[in-house]
Design a protein around this motif. Structure first.
Motif, PDB file in Angstrom:
ATOM      1  N   HIS A  39       0.909  -1.079   0.078  1.00  0.00           N
ATOM      2  CA  HIS A  39      -0.031   0.159  -0.158  1.00  0.00           C
ATOM      3  C   HIS A  39       0.691   1.444   0.127  1.00  0.00           C
ATOM      4  O   HIS A  39       0.703   2.259  -0.773  1.00  0.00           O
ATOM      5  N   ALA A  66      -7.499  -3.835   1.950  1.00  0.00           N
ATOM      6  CA  ALA A  66      -7.019  -2.494   1.912  1.00  0.00           C
ATOM      7  C   ALA A  66      -6.507  -2.361   0.547  1.00  0.00           C
ATOM      8  O   ALA A  66      -6.749  -1.430   0.077  1.00  0.00           O
ATOM      9  N   ASP A  69      -9.202  -2.086  -2.149  1.00  0.00           N
ATOM     10  CA  ASP A  69      -9.813  -0.941  -2.120  1.00  0.00           C
ATOM     11  C   ASP A  69      -8.913   0.389  -2.911  1.00  0.00           C
ATOM     12  O   ASP A  69      -9.326   1.118  -3.608  1.00  0.00           O
ATOM     13  N   ARG A  70      -7.737   0.377  -2.583  1.00  0.00           N
ATOM     14  CA  ARG A  70      -6.750   1.419  -3.199  1.00  0.00           C
ATOM     15  C   ARG A  70      -6.600   1.267  -4.743  1.00  0.00           C
ATOM     16  O   ARG A  70      -6.697   2.017  -5.177  1.00  0.00           O
TER      17      ARG A  70
END
Length: 411
Positions: A39, A66, A69-70
């Motif tokens: 991330h 996560a 989603d990014r």
């Protein structure tokens, strides 16, 4: 096309072979990172692609969610490729699978294919500017997959596809070829029931036609060998459900590319074309029809109009019909889709006899190409109403004979 970096490679251990193959293909820089740091790496360098180089599941599902989603929020979209074993599930929902048994050139070819769509997305974003709404990478609700086969696994394949996307079935290669040339197809699945020569011939046709080279092709069995001319050929010697699961991210991406191409055409024509259907936007159609009526009245020319109505109320049927109609309409004619799903077309320089011929041809193609949704899969039979401009007509009286009315002020 050179691969232009940066590209992030995610692995919990060194993966020199993957980085070397990407480097030889022109990728630079190549940044290797672990799942926990992915991330941060993406936020820092904003890569053009992500490669999951190890055939292992994410070590932490929270990190994977996560990261997913990014990736979904990135503009332009960022392709994700993942090395997988036969029984592996996709580590991320958007991941494009590359089997560990496939050579490195397959990874590179698949990445190049995905980057072509990324470049198209970049072009649309640049031309649209801040004023226009550019859709994100969409789902499968508008995608259509052609399922070809006639063996014992064909029903299972068809059900697996039909539960997730639009389905067109073909039990012969000849039927499949007809659909490929007449419909917008976002993916093909080849089941059992065909001999090796038939399958090889079909794959050769796909690879030699530039329209189909980036098309996702899924195939049960492992006898087919991919090529750089057919980069998105997915073969799986396993359950049909697993093959469909592997293929659907490619189908979703292909549907996104088709949507971008329609939007780009709409931008190039200053909004004349509806990006959803490829037909004229409603306001443009009615304004052009009003001018066509005045021109015909002034020079004594011919003008005919037609309305194609459908019994089906399904929005997907209406959308498919409009997109197919846009392929069939002559260059001198124009059409739009009304809110009720019907299609209104103007046939310029065409008298009533000629309009009958044109409308009959279009209706025949619609009837023999489209199937209604649901289990009955009956043929779509449009109801066609025709009218031609008379000396005493204006736009309102002409359209009244079609059972509709103009959506523009009549002067």
């Amino acid at each position: 096309m050179a691969l232009l970096g940066p590209i992030v490679v995610i692995a919990e251990a060194p993966v020199g072979a993957t980085a070397e193959a990407l480097g030889e293909a022109g990728a630079f820089p190549i940044v290797e990172t672990r799942w926990a740091d992915a991330h941060v790496a993406i936020d820092k360098i904003e890569p053009c692609a992500l490669v999951l180089a190890q055939a292992e599941p994410p070590p932490d599902h929270v990190i994977a969610q996560a990261l997913s989603d990014r990736i979904a929020a990135m503009r332009p979209f960022m392709p994700v490729l993942a090395r997988l074993r036969t029984a592996d599930a996709l580590p991320l929902p958007c991941a494009l699978a590359v089997s560990v048994t496939e050579p490195m050139w397959a990874l590179v070819a698949r990445l190049r294919s995905a980057l072509r769509i990324r470049n198209l997305h970049t072009t649309v974003l640049r031309r649209a500017g801040a004023a226009a709404a550019v859709p994100p990478q969409g789902g499968l609700d508008q995608a259509t997959v052609l399922c070809v086969g006639r063996g014992r696994r064909y029903p299972e394949l068809a059900v697996a596809i039909g539960e997730r996307a639009g389905l067109i079935g073909a039990m012969s290669v000849e039927t499949a070829a007809r659909y490929l040339n007449s419909r917008d197809i976002e993916g093909i699945v080849i089941g059992d029931g065909f001999g090796p020569r038939v399958v090889d011939a079909l794959l050769t046709v796909l690879s030699e036609d530039v329209r189909f080279r980036d098309l996702p092709v899924g195939m049960l069995g492992s006898r087919a060998v991919g090529s750089e001319q057919l980069p998105n050929l997915i073969t799986l010697d396993g359950e049909p459900q697993r093959l469909v699961e592997r293929l659907l991210p490619f189908v979703r991406l292909q549907a996104f590319a088709a949507e971008l191409e329609r939007l780009l055409k709409s931008l190039e024509t200053a909004g004349t074309l509806d990006p959803a259907t490829g037909l004229f936007a409603r306001e443009t159609f009615w304004n052009d029809l009003a001018r066509a009526v005045k021109d015909a009245e002034g020079n004594g020319g011919c003008l005919s109009v037609a309305r194609f109505a459908f019994e089906e109320s399904d929005g997907r049927t209406h959308l498919d019909a409009a997109r197919l109609f846009s392929r069939l309409v002559r260059n001198i004619d124009f059409a739009c889709q009304e809110q009720d799903g019907s299609i209104v077309a103007a046939f310029t320089d065409t008298d009533l006899r000629g309009a009958h011929v044109v409308a009959r041809r279009i209706a025949s193609v619609l009837r023999h190409t489209m199937l209604a949704p649901g289990h009955d899969r009956r043929s779509i039979k449009p109801t066609v109403t025709l009218a031609t401009l008379k000396p005493t007509d204006d736009l309102t009286s002409l359209m009244a004979r079609l059972g509709t009315y103009p959506k523009v002020a009549v002067s």
